[in-house]
Design an enzyme around this catalytic site. Sequence first.
Site, PDB file in Angstrom:
ATOM      1  N   HIS A  62      32.949  41.522  37.393  1.00  0.00           N
ATOM      2  CA  HIS A  62      33.943  41.800  38.435  1.00  0.00           C
ATOM      3  C   HIS A  62      33.897  40.730  39.530  1.00  0.00           C
ATOM      4  CE1 HIS A  62      36.444  44.472  40.950  1.00  0.00           C
ATOM      5  NE2 HIS A  62      35.783  43.878  41.935  1.00  0.00           N
ATOM      6  N   GLU A  63      32.720  40.486  40.078  1.00  0.00           N
ATOM      7  CA  GLU A  63      32.602  39.512  41.169  1.00  0.00           C
ATOM      8  C   GLU A  63      32.902  38.094  40.695  1.00  0.00           C
ATOM      9  OE1 GLU A  63      32.549  40.506  44.156  1.00  0.00           O
ATOM     10  OE2 GLU A  63      32.070  42.578  43.692  1.00  0.00           O
ATOM     11  N   HIS A 116      36.658  37.461  40.717  1.00  0.00           N
ATOM     12  CA  HIS A 116      37.179  37.036  42.030  1.00  0.00           C
ATOM     13  C   HIS A 116      36.962  35.537  42.228  1.00  0.00           C
ATOM     14  CE1 HIS A 116      37.926  41.044  43.532  1.00  0.00           C
ATOM     15  NE2 HIS A 116      36.663  41.402  43.429  1.00  0.00           N
ATOM     16  N   ASP A 149      39.615  47.015  45.577  1.00  0.00           N
ATOM     17  CA  ASP A 149      40.459  45.822  45.488  1.00  0.00           C
ATOM     18  C   ASP A 149      41.935  46.175  45.623  1.00  0.00           C
ATOM     19  OD1 ASP A 149      38.179  44.346  45.088  1.00  0.00           O
ATOM     20  OD2 ASP A 149      38.398  44.263  42.918  1.00  0.00           O
TER      21      ASP A 149
END
Length: 117
Positions: free
Chosen positions: A34-35, A38, A110
């Site tokens: 997930h990170e 980004h 998000d």
Amino acid sequence: VSTEEFEAASERVLAGLEKKNLMSKEEKRTVAIHESGHAVVSWFLEGGAPLLKLTIIPRSKGSLGFAQYLPNESSLETKEELLDRICCILGGRCAEEHFNGKVTTGAYDDLQKAYKV
């Protein structure tokens, strides 16, 4: 005061205290994907903010990890820059769906951030 101490203090203020609870290997993998989503989207988009730090350490303010960017110094943003920012925000959600075939509740925040843009 050393650089490491200053960085630890700023992370504590921004994201809260480091949590000592242990995440499962699968949870760590999901948060890392997930990170990273980004960060990768931000890297490739012209309107993406420069990445300062990425971590998968859970924090007391509720995050399981976070990506920290250098702030935009301009007070005005174009439509394209706003769209790039929304894409960066949703990059973690897209990475989860692409690599895991599903999206977790961690990506809910998000959606809230994207809505505020």
